[in-house]
Design an enzyme around this catalytic site. Sequence first.
Site, short mmCIF file in Angstrom:
data_model
loop_
_atom_site.label_atom_id
_atom_site.label_comp_id
_atom_site.label_asym_id
_atom_site.label_seq_id
_atom_site.Cartn_x
_atom_site.Cartn_y
_atom_site.Cartn_z
N GLY A 1 -2.24 15.50 -1.26
CA GLY A 1 -2.85 15.07 -0.01
C GLY A 1 -1.89 15.12 1.17
O GLY A 1 -0.68 15.26 1.02
N GLY B 1 -2.58 14.82 -5.81
CA GLY B 1 -3.97 15.24 -5.89
C GLY B 1 -4.11 16.71 -6.26
O GLY B 1 -5.11 17.11 -6.86
N GLU C 1 4.20 9.07 -6.37
CA GLU C 1 3.55 8.14 -5.45
C GLU C 1 4.14 6.72 -5.47
O GLU C 1 4.24 6.06 -4.44
CB GLU C 1 2.06 8.07 -5.75
CG GLU C 1 1.29 9.34 -5.44
CD GLU C 1 1.40 10.37 -6.55
OE1 GLU C 1 0.92 11.50 -6.35
OE2 GLU C 1 1.98 10.05 -7.61
N ASP D 1 -2.39 8.34 -8.61
CA ASP D 1 -3.80 8.44 -8.22
C ASP D 1 -4.49 9.68 -8.75
O ASP D 1 -3.96 10.39 -9.59
CB ASP D 1 -3.90 8.39 -6.68
CG ASP D 1 -3.18 9.55 -6.01
OD1 ASP D 1 -2.35 10.21 -6.67
OD2 ASP D 1 -3.45 9.81 -4.82
#
Length: 357
Positions: free
Chosen positions: A40, A87, A110, A118
Amino acid sequence: MAALEEQVSHLAEYLEKWEKDDNAKLVIFKGTGRAFSAGGDLKMFYDGRKSYDSCLDVVYRMYWLCYHNHTYKKTQVALAHGITMGGGASLMVPMKFSVVTEKTVFCMPEASIGFHTDCSFSYILSHLPGHMGEYLALTGARLDGKELVAAGLATHFVPSEKVLELEKRLIELNSGDEHAVKSVIEEFSLDVSPDEGSILYKQSIIDKCFSKESVKEIIQSFEAEANNEENDWIKVVLKGLKRSSPTGLEITFRSIREGKQQTLAECLKKEFRLTINILRATISGDVYEGIRAITIDKDNSPKWNPTTLDEVTIEKVNQVFHPFKEELELQIPNLEANRWDGKYENSAYSSLRVESN
């Protein structure tokens, strides 16, 4: 934000269209340039930090898409050449076939910036053997192509100079038959093993240390193992752990541990809550400080708040895990007949946004 939202929206739109199209046989994912996908847009999150829920729509769309990537009905092949992180990795690992090369670099960093593991990886990593999932999630350790295959996070290793030819052959095959696709990939793939110094050969130490019941105990156990001359590699890992956001570490640790007992849908709903609460700075603004230090000012000197693991209490962590009202949860269809329901446009969030405008 619009660019990322459009990318995620278009990807979901095309995947639905192709799944329902009898003429679509095979779906191939690939990146452009030197990366498959670095994940992301962190700057997008940072720029939206002062606007309440400015990124909620793209977050919702991404988690909804993650479910469909994992459960897609047609054969998918990911040609994951180059950087594959965050992601972006969710567009590789769940595929029926995921092809990596000697230039593939995977990691989930992260936690170190105050976020959490995530995009379905609290499910994926928690199901790795032993406690390798906790290790990868908390340390953000990198894996190369050989390691990804050995860990079961990729299916095939193909030398980078053969990837274009493989793609051409798959297109010419014009078939989604799994056996036929696998046969073509195996013509180009090599049997590989991790290099001698791979972290995958440290499973016994990782299991011993990362099986502990708290991040603090993990670090203490890891420190004890570092006193062994054969474990010099631990010192570098420890240094990274101690630089990481205490809040990010505690949330990530709990998420991975819970993931061991959760279904994919449960993990995705949980991760959606965590993402929204972290972006809302419910218990800490560390994610914005982490992004600032790494990508904005690039001083690599984040000022975490709270500053220690002891200050990240169970009560605080509970706040970001607490379920939303049912209508505000990620809406994952539970019936095959409604497989593509639950889109953001039909969610309570979309209605709330329209009303607020």
